[in-house]
Design a protein around this motif. Structure first.
Motif, PDB file in Angstrom:
ATOM      1  N   ASN A  65       0.843  -1.198   0.000  1.00  0.00           N
ATOM      2  CA  ASN A  65       0.000   0.000   0.000  1.00  0.00           C
ATOM      3  C   ASN A  65       0.882   1.253   0.000  1.00  0.00           C
ATOM      4  OD1 ASN A  65      -2.224   1.599   0.095  1.00  0.00           O
ATOM      5  ND2 ASN A  65      -2.586   1.332   2.312  1.00  0.00           N
ATOM      6  N   LYS A  66       0.317   2.317  -0.480  1.00  0.00           N
ATOM      7  CA  LYS A  66       0.991   3.600  -0.325  1.00  0.00           C
ATOM      8  C   LYS A  66       0.049   4.472   0.484  1.00  0.00           C
ATOM      9  CE  LYS A  66       3.574   7.077  -2.815  1.00  0.00           C
ATOM     10  NZ  LYS A  66       4.142   7.386  -4.127  1.00  0.00           N
ATOM     11  N   PRO A  67       0.220   4.470   1.826  1.00  0.00           N
ATOM     12  CA  PRO A  67      -0.758   5.178   2.661  1.00  0.00           C
ATOM     13  C   PRO A  67      -0.745   6.680   2.364  1.00  0.00           C
ATOM     14  CG  PRO A  67       1.107   4.424   3.960  1.00  0.00           C
ATOM     15  CD  PRO A  67       1.307   3.887   2.588  1.00  0.00           C
ATOM     16  N   SER A  68      -1.932   7.299   2.504  1.00  0.00           N
ATOM     17  CA  SER A  68      -2.027   8.735   2.213  1.00  0.00           C
ATOM     18  C   SER A  68      -1.407   9.543   3.347  1.00  0.00           C
ATOM     19  CB  SER A  68      -3.488   9.137   1.995  1.00  0.00           C
ATOM     20  OG  SER A  68      -4.280   8.662   3.063  1.00  0.00           O
ATOM     21  N   GLY A  69      -1.553   9.064   4.576  1.00  0.00           N
ATOM     22  CA  GLY A  69      -0.953   9.790   5.694  1.00  0.00           C
ATOM     23  C   GLY A  69       0.131   8.970   6.349  1.00  0.00           C
ATOM     24  N   LYS A  70       0.267   9.069   7.692  1.00  0.00           N
ATOM     25  CA  LYS A  70       1.281   8.310   8.411  1.00  0.00           C
ATOM     26  C   LYS A  70       0.781   6.911   8.774  1.00  0.00           C
ATOM     27  CE  LYS A  70       4.093  11.811  10.706  1.00  0.00           C
ATOM     28  NZ  LYS A  70       4.433  12.386  12.024  1.00  0.00           N
ATOM     29  N   PHE A  71      -0.533   6.737   8.672  1.00  0.00           N
ATOM     30  CA  PHE A  71      -1.092   5.472   9.140  1.00  0.00           C
ATOM     31  C   PHE A  71      -1.518   4.587   7.979  1.00  0.00           C
ATOM     32  CE2 PHE A  71      -1.335   8.162  12.794  1.00  0.00           C
ATOM     33  CZ  PHE A  71      -1.009   7.312  13.837  1.00  0.00           C
ATOM     34  N   ASN A  72      -1.012   3.391   7.975  1.00  0.00           N
ATOM     35  CA  ASN A  72      -1.279   2.423   6.915  1.00  0.00           C
ATOM     36  C   ASN A  72      -2.551   1.645   7.255  1.00  0.00           C
ATOM     37  OD1 ASN A  72      -1.051   0.729   4.759  1.00  0.00           O
ATOM     38  ND2 ASN A  72       0.619  -0.495   5.624  1.00  0.00           N
ATOM     39  N   TYR A  73      -3.696   2.373   7.355  1.00  0.00           N
ATOM     40  CA  TYR A  73      -4.960   1.736   7.736  1.00  0.00           C
ATOM     41  C   TYR A  73      -5.852   1.526   6.532  1.00  0.00           C
ATOM     42  CZ  TYR A  73      -4.230   2.762  12.718  1.00  0.00           C
ATOM     43  OH  TYR A  73      -3.761   2.810  13.975  1.00  0.00           O
ATOM     44  N   THR A  74      -5.846   2.482   5.624  1.00  0.00           N
ATOM     45  CA  THR A  74      -6.802   2.444   4.513  1.00  0.00           C
ATOM     46  C   THR A  74      -6.061   2.249   3.206  1.00  0.00           C
ATOM     47  OG1 THR A  74      -6.675   4.849   4.573  1.00  0.00           O
ATOM     48  CG2 THR A  74      -8.642   3.829   5.508  1.00  0.00           C
ATOM     49  N   ARG A 114       1.475   5.144  18.174  1.00  0.00           N
ATOM     50  CA  ARG A 114       0.622   6.277  18.510  1.00  0.00           C
ATOM     51  C   ARG A 114       0.802   7.412  17.498  1.00  0.00           C
ATOM     52  NH1 ARG A 114       2.704   6.245  24.410  1.00  0.00           N
ATOM     53  NH2 ARG A 114       3.987   4.744  23.346  1.00  0.00           N
ATOM     54  N   ASN A 115       1.999   7.471  16.886  1.00  0.00           N
ATOM     55  CA  ASN A 115       2.276   8.567  15.964  1.00  0.00           C
ATOM     56  C   ASN A 115       2.193   8.151  14.503  1.00  0.00           C
ATOM     57  OD1 ASN A 115       2.935  10.169  18.212  1.00  0.00           O
ATOM     58  ND2 ASN A 115       4.977   9.198  18.236  1.00  0.00           N
ATOM     59  N   ALA A 116       2.473   6.886  14.249  1.00  0.00           N
ATOM     60  CA  ALA A 116       2.497   6.448  12.855  1.00  0.00           C
ATOM     61  C   ALA A 116       2.375   4.942  12.784  1.00  0.00           C
ATOM     62  CB  ALA A 116       3.805   6.877  12.182  1.00  0.00           C
ATOM     63  N   LEU A 117       1.895   4.446  11.637  1.00  0.00           N
ATOM     64  CA  LEU A 117       1.908   3.010  11.363  1.00  0.00           C
ATOM     65  C   LEU A 117       2.532   2.842   9.990  1.00  0.00           C
ATOM     66  CD1 LEU A 117       1.150   0.227  12.411  1.00  0.00           C
ATOM     67  CD2 LEU A 117      -1.045   0.478  11.283  1.00  0.00           C
ATOM     68  N   PRO A 118       3.885   2.829   9.945  1.00  0.00           N
ATOM     69  CA  PRO A 118       4.549   2.815   8.640  1.00  0.00           C
ATOM     70  C   PRO A 118       4.360   1.485   7.918  1.00  0.00           C
ATOM     71  CG  PRO A 118       6.161   2.607  10.383  1.00  0.00           C
ATOM     72  CD  PRO A 118       4.855   2.854  11.054  1.00  0.00           C
ATOM     73  N   VAL A 119       4.391   1.532   6.606  1.00  0.00           N
ATOM     74  CA  VAL A 119       4.215   0.345   5.774  1.00  0.00           C
ATOM     75  C   VAL A 119       5.366  -0.636   5.984  1.00  0.00           C
ATOM     76  CG1 VAL A 119       5.391   1.260   3.734  1.00  0.00           C
ATOM     77  CG2 VAL A 119       3.519  -0.368   3.452  1.00  0.00           C
ATOM     78  N   GLN A 120       6.499  -0.116   6.462  1.00  0.00           N
ATOM     79  CA  GLN A 120       7.663  -0.974   6.689  1.00  0.00           C
ATOM     80  C   GLN A 120       7.370  -2.089   7.709  1.00  0.00           C
ATOM     81  OE1 GLN A 120       7.953   2.199   6.021  1.00  0.00           O
ATOM     82  NE2 GLN A 120       9.559   2.291   4.450  1.00  0.00           N
ATOM     83  N   ILE A 121       6.474  -1.802   8.663  1.00  0.00           N
ATOM     84  CA  ILE A 121       6.121  -2.841   9.648  1.00  0.00           C
ATOM     85  C   ILE A 121       5.524  -4.045   8.924  1.00  0.00           C
ATOM     86  CG2 ILE A 121       4.566  -3.391  11.555  1.00  0.00           C
ATOM     87  CD1 ILE A 121       4.936  -0.516  12.519  1.00  0.00           C
ATOM     88  N   SER A 147       1.818   0.043  -4.401  1.00  0.00           N
ATOM     89  CA  SER A 147       3.180   0.582  -4.490  1.00  0.00           C
ATOM     90  C   SER A 147       4.146  -0.447  -3.928  1.00  0.00           C
ATOM     91  CB  SER A 147       3.263   1.885  -3.690  1.00  0.00           C
ATOM     92  OG  SER A 147       4.562   2.050  -3.178  1.00  0.00           O
ATOM     93  N   ILE A 148       5.357  -0.479  -4.435  1.00  0.00           N
ATOM     94  CA  ILE A 148       6.359  -1.368  -3.848  1.00  0.00           C
ATOM     95  C   ILE A 148       7.423  -0.557  -3.114  1.00  0.00           C
ATOM     96  CG2 ILE A 148       6.029  -3.291  -5.453  1.00  0.00           C
ATOM     97  CD1 ILE A 148       8.571  -2.223  -6.937  1.00  0.00           C
ATOM     98  N   ASP A 149       7.074   0.672  -2.758  1.00  0.00           N
ATOM     99  CA  ASP A 149       8.022   1.521  -2.028  1.00  0.00           C
ATOM    100  C   ASP A 149       8.497   0.861  -0.737  1.00  0.00           C
ATOM    101  OD1 ASP A 149       7.898   3.352  -3.935  1.00  0.00           O
ATOM    102  OD2 ASP A 149       6.796   4.906  -2.788  1.00  0.00           O
TER     103      ASP A 149
END
Lengths: 384, 292
Positions: B54-63, B258-265, B68-70
């Protein structure tokens, strides 16, 4: 030891005495249970020696003490004149064929057989040569790459034998090695084992509960019971002249007739049986006892019509046929003697071969046998 | 016998329409149910892998935003992630090696020898598995802090401040239990006569262990090590008590969430999962080969 090693004559004497394994007053207790009870034993160089007895008689424990897997509670074990009582298995010049073969499942047949030579640090080329040679001896050439899971029970048995023999031990210990094989294969392996033993000339100590197996292969047999051996000798003397009730019953079938010694007659002792008939036995066998059991093997007894003369030297009893079972090679009769004693008789199906010719149930017969064919064991204790 | 008879009569194409539909449903019920159950188990993993692309729109990879393969191209590109991941791998590897070695020896001792206190040890070994992790973590922290305070201070090596070494001690402690249990299971069917045979053929105790015992219990030891590694690399509760300022991957994820859910996780999670699956399929294939 050094003295012996330096002095050639002394060394020679030890070889001449040709005792390979000597057990002196060996005792093994597991807790309170006595498994082996003061056993003295001498096994000669190059012989096929069997320890025969029912399960729990101490034969396997005795073997395991010679192999070094159990330490005796007391006593001494010598191997070719050397005290090995407290040596671990890997410092004894003996090898074992285990009951379940105990082949290493993660190693190929080649590596299983080569295991002992690798421990000695031999060169690969020599190991390869000797393994090939050994697999030929046990008639398994070409099996080098197979794993133990890929060979049959009989083949595993041969691999176990090869793995032990390749180390050229002074003594080979075999713990019921044929127990897991079916009857036909067992018979075949008995012949095979005897051939291999004669070929390699190594002393075999063989543990078995199968009396026929022991008789077929052994030079000498020790019949064990309750932690000690009751009689030791070659198969023939054990069968023809058992000295105890246990040996008489364990090796083959015996008729035991309670009797009292009433006198001697030349080289024979006269024994009065319970039914007042008198039979003779070799006097030497009574060993001075008054109350004995006279033993006679079923195949040594001849049946004849009552009163029919057969010479006069024989022991004679009269009785009535109570049962007849035809078993092909022979017929087995149960004869009730006067006084009620039941005697088993085997008669070869030669003179009387068809059913109508056999002795019929209810017929009165005489039983005769040569005094020299009888043996004597101690009388049954009350309550037995 | 009775059930066999019923099943053959069921196989006949007779009976009413209702019966036939019932049979059809009966035949399908098990595969459908099984597929649903497996799907249920796989949902979290599927979601994790899907959102790693996914390529999240904000800091949180929820939606779901766009493919993307970034994340896969830059799996470590987030402050604090490489350090915590390295610490996690280091702790897991070391704890696995130490716990597997000690646990194997304990397992051998417990199966082989009758010694005073064997029953007690057998029970104690299970305790870390049965004790809530919260309790273990809290009490370990108490212990570690206590080494820096009277009366222990100066008498024992201090374990305070907590950090990499205390995490390692804690992980070895709970891993040992699992290793012992796994190795004991493998040893239960071990034929001692194989060792006797080796010694009979001239191998002393040391050679016997390495040539016969160890190769035969190796599958159990490997299974124990894998279990220990898996338990160690994702442990959060105990680690959070004894980690001090040292981040491990799970602790780092928790702190950043609490601040971010990066796609790297998701990417790291997927890699760990794929490595595990890859290893298991490799060993399965190899053992299937070996059995042939």
């Amino acid at each position: 030891m050094t003295v012996l090693a330096l002095d050639g004559r002394m060394e020679n004497q030890i070889r001449v005495s040709d005792v390979d394994v000597r057990l002196v007053q060996v005792v093994k207790k597991f807790g309170d249970a006595v498994a082996v009870d003061h056993v003295d034993l001498e096994v000669r160089d190059g012989e096929f020696f069997s320890l025969l007895g029912p399960s729990g008689c101490g034969k396997t424990t005795t073997l395991r003490m010679i192999g070094g897997f159990e330490e005796p509670t007391s006593g001494l074990i010598e191997l070719q004149g050397q005290d090995v009582t407290w040596l671990p298995p890997y410092k004894r010049n003996v090898n074992t064929v285990f009951q379940s073969y105990a082949l290493f499942p993660h190693l190929s047949t080649f590596e299983n057989v080569a295991f002992g030579l690798r421990r000695k640090g031999l060169k690969s080329s020599e190991i390869a040569g000797r393994v090939t040679e050994m697999l030929e001896l046990v008639e398994l050439p070409g099996f080098e790459k197979r794993k133990p899971g890929q060979i049959s029970g009989g083949q595993a048995q041969r691999v176990a034998l090869a793995r032990a023999l390749i180390n050229r031990p002074a003594v080979l210990l075999l713990d019921e090695p044929l127990g897991a094989l079916d009857l036909k294969l067992r018979k075949q392996m008995q012949v095979e084992l005897k051939r291999i033993q004669q070929e390699v000339g190594i002393t075999f100590i063989y543990v078995t509960h199968d009396q026929e197996e022991a008789m077929t292969m052994s030079d000498r047999i020790a019949v064990m019971n309750n932690g000690r051996y009751e009689q030791l000798g070659d198969p023939e003397s054990l069968y023809e002249r058992p000295e105890t009730r246990f040996v008489a019953g364990f090796l083959g079938v015996s008729n035991l007739l309670p009797a009292t010694i009433v006198g001697t007659d030349g080289g024979y002792a006269a024994c009065r049986l319970a039914n007042d008939q008198t039979v003779r036995v070799p006097a030497a066998l009574t060993r001075g006892a008054q109350r004995v059991d006279v033993g006679i093997r079923p195949e040594k007894i001849r049946l004849s019509a009552p009163g029919e003369s057969t010479g006069g030297q024989e022991n004679r009893m009269s009785g009535t046929i109570r049962d007849a079972s035809y078993i092909g090679v022979s017929t087995q009769y149960i004869v009730e003697a006067r006084g009620g004693t039941r005697v088993t008789v085997y008669e070869q199906n030669v003179e009387r071969a068809t059913r109508d010719e056999l002795w019929q149930v209810g017929t009165d017969v005489d039983l005769t046998w040569l005094p020299d064919h009888s043996f004597v064991v101690e009388a049954a204790k009350p309550g037995e | 016998m009775a059930s066999a008879a019923t099943s053959t009569s069921r196989g006949r194409p007779e009976g009413s329409l209702g019966d036939r539909i019932g049979r059809r449903v009966g035949h399908l019920a098990l595969p459908v149910f099984t597929s649903l159950a497996i799907f249920y188990l796989l949902i979290p993993i599927i979601v994790m892998i899907v959102f790693s692309f996914n390529k999240p729109s904000g800091k949180f990879n929820y939606t779901w935003n766009e493919f993307s393969i970034d994340g896969w191209l830059h799996p470590l590109d987030w402050p604090g992630l490489p350090e915590s991941l390295l610490a996690s791998l280091g702790v897991a590897l070391l704890a696995t090696v130490i716990a597997t070695a000690l646990g194997t020896l304990i397992g051998l001792a417990l199966t082989r020898y009758a010694f005073r206190g064997r029953g007690l040890l057998n029970g104690v070994i299970f305790l870390p598995m049965a004790t809530p992790e919260l309790v273990l973590g809290a009490s370990l922290l108490t212990l570690f802090v206590a080494t820096a305070l009277p009366p222990l201070r100066g008498n024992v090596p201090t374990l305070y401040p907590t950090g990499f070494s205390t995490i390692l001690i804690a992980h070895v402690m709970f891993n040992i239990s699992y290793v012992v249990v796994t190795v004991k299971a493998r040893l239960a069917g071990f034929d001692r006569r194989l060792e006797e045979a080796a010694m009979d053929l001239g191998a002393n105790e040391w050679v016997t262990f390495w040539k016969v015992t160890f190769p035969l219990i190796l599958p159990g030891v490997v299974a124990a090590a894998l279990l220990a590694f898996a338990l160690s690399i994702d442990d959060f509760i105990i680690t959070s008590f004894v980690s001090g300022t040292q981040n491990t991957f799970p602790i780092w994820v928790y702190s950043i969430i609490r601040n971010a859910l990066p796609v790297q996780i998701n990417v790291i999670g997927s890699i760990i999962f794929l490595v595990a699956v890859g290893y298991v399929s490799l060993t399965t294939i190899r053992s299937a080969h070996a059995q042939r």
